[in-house]
Design an enzyme around this catalytic site. Sequence first.
Site, PDB file in Angstrom:
ATOM      1  N   ALA A  31       0.836  -1.201   0.000  1.00 38.15           N
ATOM      2  CA  ALA A  31       0.000   0.000   0.000  1.00 38.15           C
ATOM      3  C   ALA A  31       0.873   1.254   0.000  1.00 38.15           C
ATOM      4  O   ALA A  31       1.662   1.468   0.910  1.00 38.15           O
ATOM      5  CB  ALA A  31      -0.930  -0.006   1.211  1.00 38.15           C
ATOM      6  N   GLY A  34      -1.566   5.580   1.591  1.00 44.01           N
ATOM      7  CA  GLY A  34      -1.604   6.063   2.954  1.00 44.01           C
ATOM      8  C   GLY A  34      -2.743   5.462   3.735  1.00 44.01           C
ATOM      9  O   GLY A  34      -3.355   4.470   3.338  1.00 44.01           O
ATOM     10  N   GLU A 102      -6.579  12.926  -1.273  1.00 47.17           N
ATOM     11  CA  GLU A 102      -6.694  11.920  -2.328  1.00 47.17           C
ATOM     12  C   GLU A 102      -8.097  11.977  -2.915  1.00 47.17           C
ATOM     13  O   GLU A 102      -8.996  12.617  -2.366  1.00 47.17           O
ATOM     14  CB  GLU A 102      -6.358  10.530  -1.793  1.00 47.17           C
ATOM     15  N   HIS A 220      -7.901  -0.424  -9.936  1.00 47.84           N
ATOM     16  CA  HIS A 220      -7.189   0.841  -9.743  1.00 47.84           C
ATOM     17  C   HIS A 220      -6.882   1.441 -11.107  1.00 47.84           C
ATOM     18  O   HIS A 220      -6.466   0.731 -12.031  1.00 47.84           O
ATOM     19  CB  HIS A 220      -5.885   0.614  -8.969  1.00 47.84           C
ATOM     20  N   ARG A 277     -12.547   6.220  -8.028  1.00 44.82           N
ATOM     21  CA  ARG A 277     -11.676   5.302  -8.758  1.00 44.82           C
ATOM     22  C   ARG A 277     -12.378   4.563  -9.897  1.00 44.82           C
ATOM     23  O   ARG A 277     -11.802   4.359 -10.962  1.00 44.82           O
ATOM     24  CB  ARG A 277     -11.079   4.268  -7.792  1.00 44.82           C
ATOM     25  N   HIS A 338      -7.309  -4.452  -8.241  1.00 45.99           N
ATOM     26  CA  HIS A 338      -6.594  -3.909  -7.087  1.00 45.99           C
ATOM     27  C   HIS A 338      -7.167  -4.319  -5.739  1.00 45.99           C
ATOM     28  O   HIS A 338      -6.443  -4.793  -4.869  1.00 45.99           O
ATOM     29  CB  HIS A 338      -6.589  -2.382  -7.194  1.00 45.99           C
ATOM     30  N   ARG A 373     -14.562   1.258  -2.798  1.00 43.24           N
ATOM     31  CA  ARG A 373     -13.769   1.740  -1.661  1.00 43.24           C
ATOM     32  C   ARG A 373     -13.242   3.145  -1.888  1.00 43.24           C
ATOM     33  O   ARG A 373     -12.699   3.462  -2.944  1.00 43.24           O
ATOM     34  CB  ARG A 373     -12.590   0.788  -1.409  1.00 43.24           C
ATOM     35  N   LEU A 379      -6.411   0.365   4.779  1.00 41.84           N
ATOM     36  CA  LEU A 379      -5.524   0.160   5.927  1.00 41.84           C
ATOM     37  C   LEU A 379      -6.227   0.546   7.222  1.00 41.84           C
ATOM     38  O   LEU A 379      -6.063  -0.120   8.253  1.00 41.84           O
ATOM     39  CB  LEU A 379      -4.240   0.973   5.766  1.00 41.84           C
TER      40      LEU A 379
END
Length: 523
Positions: A31, A34, A102, A220, A277, A338, A373, A379
């Site tokens: 990853a 972040g 992001e 991704h 995304r 991804h 997502r 994470l």
Amino acid sequence: MALSVARNCRLKDGILVVTKSKMNECNSKLAQGGIVSVMPEINPADSVTSHVMDTIKAGCGLNDFNIVRFVSENSAFVINDLINLGVEFDKKDDGSLAFTLEAAHSVPRILHAGGDSTGSVIEDKLVELVRKSEFIDVYEESSAVELLCDNKNSCRGVLIYNSVLDCYEAVYSNAVVLATGGIGQLYEYTTNPDIATADGIALAHLAGADVCDMEFIQFHPTGLKVENNFTGSVFPNTRPNMPLVSEAVRGVGAKLLNINKQPFMEKYHPKAELAPRDVVARAIFTEMEKTGAKNVYLDISPIGTEKFKVRFPSITSFCNECSIDLEKGLIPVAPVAHYFMGGIKVNLNMETSINNLYAIGEVARTGFHGANRLASNSLLECVVCAYKLSDVLSQRSLDAPKSFDSKIKSTLEMYDTDALGDIFETGILRRMLKKAMWENAGIIRTQEGLNNALRVIDDIQLITSGRRVFSTKDGYELRNSIIASKLIVEAAIERTVSIGAHFREDTQNIEETVNNHGEIFVK
């Protein structure tokens, strides 16, 4: 997870971590982007409400509101605990935490470590602490091949196959946690390492656990696209995955250009490069189809080459290894499998539909991500859910079971014979499966394509005679890949309406349709 349990639970028999490769080889280590941290006390522009809204919007409203709120509310606590454990996040010149922006986030709330090595920094520190713990044992190069479930729908342990010693071992436990990661290696092109073969999904399904939202795979937008095999120190021999070019690159100003070096994102979405995304991935895929190209370009000239090299050292290393001249400012990229939003269905306590069986991380469908997502939420989900499960287990007796019924005994007997040699080439069958999934159950789907994928899966299953017991690790990975692929395709056939990362082209009857984020997507 293991560290949190070791700190919070009453342990008599200890904790066993089983991994089919090395302990630090996983999706989390790769990853780059972040980890989300909602910390309004030091980042006043942010709030739990804002993060919850961003997460649900990205997930097209299919999220479980309670889990979204829970994860967001606990993000500051787990980040501070990671810092206390020794994880060093990047800071600004004044020494304060550096929050970045992001795609699809309303405000900067992403923490990074090592520039673009966040997963690696966190993973390395936690692995170091696990190896030092007196309560935790680790089995590496060992694959879980069967969950040992009894007639009362309770998991009492796991059967492990050690590929180095070529032997099986039954491990008994009153709490089995699946944290096996994603499914990227079901697809021809993926950012995932070669261990991501959907093992946990298959184990749970074979045991009868509920799965959910299997059609939602995030592609991704920007995997590094080069034709030749990766060789050398960074990529020994051949690399089974495509390195990720982090979304954070677009977050700091990089632009997408088609093969003719023309910008294109503004005609697909008002947020252009910072669109969700799934929108960016489909836009790139469409541009590649229109131009007959195998990639588009990520133009880093708005960032500046020297600034890029400092901010993104890992991506710079990938590019150098692949002989991509960053001075020209153009990085070839293409969409790539991804992240998996579906998986084993769990509740807020990480409990599956089988007693004593839990799941966390990418293998679990908590409802946090919904249909798509939000960047850098993965994470965070892993860490918060690990702490939550630790709290749940601290209220339980974790003593290993002492007796077993006829169902568990019959399961062990199934493996208590020499497995027949694999009379088929597992590598060839895996490649057939990956190609079929990429071409027919990938970024843009149709009923015809999904039916084609299902036929290929059924043919491969016929070749293997639907075997459950194999003689090699590769055989078990093939078994698990077949099971998970079929679940994904069947779910994609069942959902005929496009939403989030699941896009059915054959259900779109007009050229311009309102996508599931309430915005226009042009096809």
